[in-house]
Design a protein around this motif. Structure first.
Motif, PDB file in Angstrom:
ATOM      1  N   LEU A  13      47.088  13.053  -6.943  1.00 59.63           N
ATOM      2  CA  LEU A  13      46.602  13.876  -5.835  1.00 59.63           C
ATOM      3  C   LEU A  13      47.740  14.677  -5.216  1.00 59.63           C
ATOM      4  O   LEU A  13      47.576  15.862  -4.893  1.00 59.63           O
ATOM      5  CB  LEU A  13      45.930  13.008  -4.773  1.00 59.63           C
ATOM      6  CG  LEU A  13      45.469  13.740  -3.501  1.00 59.63           C
ATOM      7  CD1 LEU A  13      44.428  14.805  -3.835  1.00 59.63           C
ATOM      8  CD2 LEU A  13      44.925  12.751  -2.475  1.00 59.63           C
ATOM      9  N   SER A  14      48.897  14.043  -5.051  1.00 57.80           N
ATOM     10  CA  SER A  14      50.044  14.747  -4.465  1.00 57.80           C
ATOM     11  C   SER A  14      50.468  15.922  -5.345  1.00 57.80           C
ATOM     12  O   SER A  14      50.765  17.012  -4.841  1.00 57.80           O
ATOM     13  CB  SER A  14      51.217  13.781  -4.284  1.00 57.80           C
ATOM     14  OG  SER A  14      50.908  12.778  -3.333  1.00 57.80           O
ATOM     15  N   ILE A  17      47.969  18.744  -4.850  1.00 60.23           N
ATOM     16  CA  ILE A  17      48.175  19.430  -3.561  1.00 60.23           C
ATOM     17  C   ILE A  17      49.438  20.278  -3.617  1.00 60.23           C
ATOM     18  O   ILE A  17      49.470  21.414  -3.120  1.00 60.23           O
ATOM     19  CB  ILE A  17      48.270  18.415  -2.409  1.00 60.23           C
ATOM     20  CG1 ILE A  17      46.959  17.640  -2.261  1.00 60.23           C
ATOM     21  CG2 ILE A  17      48.606  19.122  -1.098  1.00 60.23           C
ATOM     22  CD1 ILE A  17      45.774  18.478  -1.885  1.00 60.23           C
ATOM     23  N   LEU A  18      50.492  19.750  -4.241  1.00 61.29           N
ATOM     24  CA  LEU A  18      51.745  20.508  -4.355  1.00 61.29           C
ATOM     25  C   LEU A  18      51.570  21.735  -5.244  1.00 61.29           C
ATOM     26  O   LEU A  18      52.207  22.770  -5.016  1.00 61.29           O
ATOM     27  CB  LEU A  18      52.851  19.609  -4.907  1.00 61.29           C
ATOM     28  CG  LEU A  18      53.296  18.474  -3.978  1.00 61.29           C
ATOM     29  CD1 LEU A  18      54.280  17.566  -4.698  1.00 61.29           C
ATOM     30  CD2 LEU A  18      53.902  19.006  -2.697  1.00 61.29           C
ATOM     31  N   ALA A  20      48.801  23.497  -5.405  1.00 61.33           N
ATOM     32  CA  ALA A  20      48.170  24.472  -4.503  1.00 61.33           C
ATOM     33  C   ALA A  20      49.172  24.999  -3.487  1.00 61.33           C
ATOM     34  O   ALA A  20      49.182  26.200  -3.173  1.00 61.33           O
ATOM     35  CB  ALA A  20      46.983  23.821  -3.787  1.00 61.33           C
ATOM     36  N   ALA A  21      50.047  24.118  -2.975  1.00 54.54           N
ATOM     37  CA  ALA A  21      51.027  24.520  -1.958  1.00 54.54           C
ATOM     38  C   ALA A  21      51.988  25.563  -2.508  1.00 54.54           C
ATOM     39  O   ALA A  21      52.318  26.546  -1.828  1.00 54.54           O
ATOM     40  CB  ALA A  21      51.797  23.296  -1.464  1.00 54.54           C
ATOM     41  N   TYR A  86      58.802  15.592  -6.498  1.00 54.47           N
ATOM     42  CA  TYR A  86      57.775  16.399  -5.832  1.00 54.47           C
ATOM     43  C   TYR A  86      58.329  17.770  -5.446  1.00 54.47           C
ATOM     44  O   TYR A  86      57.664  18.803  -5.606  1.00 54.47           O
ATOM     45  CB  TYR A  86      57.278  15.687  -4.580  1.00 54.47           C
ATOM     46  CG  TYR A  86      56.313  14.550  -4.828  1.00 54.47           C
ATOM     47  CD1 TYR A  86      55.414  14.572  -5.887  1.00 54.47           C
ATOM     48  CD2 TYR A  86      56.285  13.445  -3.974  1.00 54.47           C
ATOM     49  CE1 TYR A  86      54.518  13.534  -6.100  1.00 54.47           C
ATOM     50  CE2 TYR A  86      55.402  12.402  -4.186  1.00 54.47           C
ATOM     51  CZ  TYR A  86      54.518  12.445  -5.244  1.00 54.47           C
ATOM     52  OH  TYR A  86      53.635  11.422  -5.440  1.00 54.47           O
ATOM     53  N   LEU A 137      52.024  21.806   3.614  1.00 57.53           N
ATOM     54  CA  LEU A 137      51.356  20.930   2.652  1.00 57.53           C
ATOM     55  C   LEU A 137      52.380  20.201   1.787  1.00 57.53           C
ATOM     56  O   LEU A 137      52.207  19.014   1.464  1.00 57.53           O
ATOM     57  CB  LEU A 137      50.406  21.732   1.772  1.00 57.53           C
ATOM     58  CG  LEU A 137      49.112  22.221   2.433  1.00 57.53           C
ATOM     59  CD1 LEU A 137      48.353  23.154   1.491  1.00 57.53           C
ATOM     60  CD2 LEU A 137      48.229  21.048   2.840  1.00 57.53           C
ATOM     61  N   THR A 138      53.444  20.898   1.414  1.00 54.20           N
ATOM     62  CA  THR A 138      54.485  20.270   0.601  1.00 54.20           C
ATOM     63  C   THR A 138      55.133  19.117   1.350  1.00 54.20           C
ATOM     64  O   THR A 138      55.330  18.028   0.799  1.00 54.20           O
ATOM     65  CB  THR A 138      55.560  21.301   0.205  1.00 54.20           C
ATOM     66  OG1 THR A 138      54.936  22.422  -0.408  1.00 54.20           O
ATOM     67  CG2 THR A 138      56.552  20.689  -0.766  1.00 54.20           C
ATOM     68  N   ARG A 140      53.864  17.445   3.944  1.00 53.75           N
ATOM     69  CA  ARG A 140      52.868  16.409   4.241  1.00 53.75           C
ATOM     70  C   ARG A 140      52.623  15.499   3.035  1.00 53.75           C
ATOM     71  O   ARG A 140      52.320  14.315   3.185  1.00 53.75           O
ATOM     72  CB  ARG A 140      51.560  17.047   4.690  1.00 53.75           C
ATOM     73  CG  ARG A 140      50.552  16.041   5.244  1.00 53.75           C
ATOM     74  CD  ARG A 140      49.312  16.725   5.775  1.00 53.75           C
ATOM     75  NE  ARG A 140      48.396  15.778   6.337  1.00 53.75           N
ATOM     76  CZ  ARG A 140      48.326  15.431   7.609  1.00 53.75           C
ATOM     77  NH1 ARG A 140      49.148  15.990   8.472  1.00 53.75           N
ATOM     78  NH2 ARG A 140      47.457  14.540   8.041  1.00 53.75           N
ATOM     79  N   PHE A 141      52.794  16.043   1.820  1.00 59.64           N
ATOM     80  CA  PHE A 141      52.523  15.252   0.627  1.00 59.64           C
ATOM     81  C   PHE A 141      53.799  14.846  -0.111  1.00 59.64           C
ATOM     82  O   PHE A 141      53.799  14.661  -1.315  1.00 59.64           O
ATOM     83  CB  PHE A 141      51.559  16.003  -0.290  1.00 59.64           C
ATOM     84  CG  PHE A 141      50.143  15.946   0.202  1.00 59.64           C
ATOM     85  CD1 PHE A 141      49.279  14.955  -0.212  1.00 59.64           C
ATOM     86  CD2 PHE A 141      49.696  16.874   1.132  1.00 59.64           C
ATOM     87  CE1 PHE A 141      47.976  14.894   0.267  1.00 59.64           C
ATOM     88  CE2 PHE A 141      48.392  16.828   1.618  1.00 59.64           C
ATOM     89  CZ  PHE A 141      47.529  15.831   1.181  1.00 59.64           C
TER      90      PHE A 141
END
Length: 296
Positions: A13-14, A17-18, A20-21, A86, A137-138, A140-141
């Motif tokens: 999931l991370s 999201i990354l 997308a970020a 990440y 977002l980066t 936060r995740f």
């Protein structure tokens, strides 16, 4: 750290999201800032400046990788392996999507923003907002999309600065250099608006609109206050035994977390039961395992 423990820390999931970020960050920079020669902050802004000053075969995407990856690698021991992975992934996505938008997609970003035209205010504000969403977002995740944040963590204390001050000093120097190179400070001044919009957006993404507050309540009527607060809000409460320094009197500290809309009601309850209670209220940047949203 073993390979198995590292795998347990990394989550699909991370990475999604990354992904997308990184794309979101590139949209803000490439579609709004870069076409009108406005500058992002940190290493991203530095890469934009270098991309404009060097030959066309050295684009923004090249400098994003060359400047950021060594900084993340250097800070790996301090920040941890999962953070580094990440972060490098997010920067790689940011770099690749910037290249795709600029050179692959049928979008002309050479002279003006395809969305906001040459309106510097619109480009500065919306470029900052959108890139701030990507950066937020980066963070936060579990990562970072700009290596200057890692350098701030590593070196700010040695220089007698806070992390925020270190980043700010870097950006001030960056915008001064941009102004000197361009022989005009109009675009760097607009870039400061970009920086402000991005910072506020990052705060919103990382901390949320309904930001929590922690209250430390020093009182001799801990039972009455705790019961009233519990009945009113349905939150967990922590009692800490303490002793006053000057009078040597035993007293209790109540630790209580509320959202910002509940502060006035909390103060009213405390003052009604113990007008002499000493109360401090602080921001809470993140919460895990809390009952703050539980209502009875």
């Amino acid at each position: 750290m073993s390979v198995s423990s590292l795998k347990s820390e990394l989550r699909l999931l991370s990475f999604l999201i990354l992904l997308a970020a990184g794309i979101i960050n590139s949209i803000g920079v490439v579609l709004f800032l870069s076409p009108v020669h406005l500058y992002d902050s940190g290493i991203s802004g530095t890469s934009m400046l270098l991309g404009q000053l060097t030959p066309e075969w050295l684009p923004l995407s090249f400098f994003l990788i060359v400047l950021n990856v060594p900084l993340f690698a250097y800070g790996a021991k301090k920040q941890g392996a999962s953070f580094t992975i990440y972060s490098i992934f997010a920067v790689a996505v940011y770099s690749a999507s910037s290249y795709v938008i600029t050179y692959v997609l049928p979008i002309d970003v050479s002279t003006s923003s395809p969305i906001a035209g040459n309106d510097l205010l619109l480009c500065a504000v919306f470029g900052g907002l959108i890139s701030g969403v990507g950066s937020g977002l980066t963070i936060r995740f579990g990562g970072a999309i700009d290596g200057i944040e890692v350098m701030a963590v590593l070196f700010a204390k040695r220089l007698g600065l806070t992390v925020g001050s270190f980043v700010m000093v870097y950006n001030v120097i960056l915008y001064l250099v941009c102004g000197i190179v361009l022989q005009s400070f109009i675009l760097p001044l607009y870039s400061i608006l970009t920086y402000c919009a991005a910072i506020k957006t990052v705060d919103f993404i990382v901390e949320g609109f309904d930001k929590a507050k922690s209250a430390m309540i020093i009182t001799t009527k801990e039972e009455e206050i705790s019961k009233e607060l519990s009945d009113a809000f349905g939150h967990g409460i922590t009692l800490i035994d303490s002793e006053g320094y000057y009078k040597g009197r035993q007293q209790t500290i109540i630790y209580f977390v509320v959202n910002r809309f509940q502060i006035a009601k909390m103060k009213s309850i405390i003052h009604r039961i113990d007008p002499n209670a000493f109360v401090t209220i602080s921001d809470v940047s993140d919460i895990m395992g809390s009952s703050i949203n539980r209502r009875q």
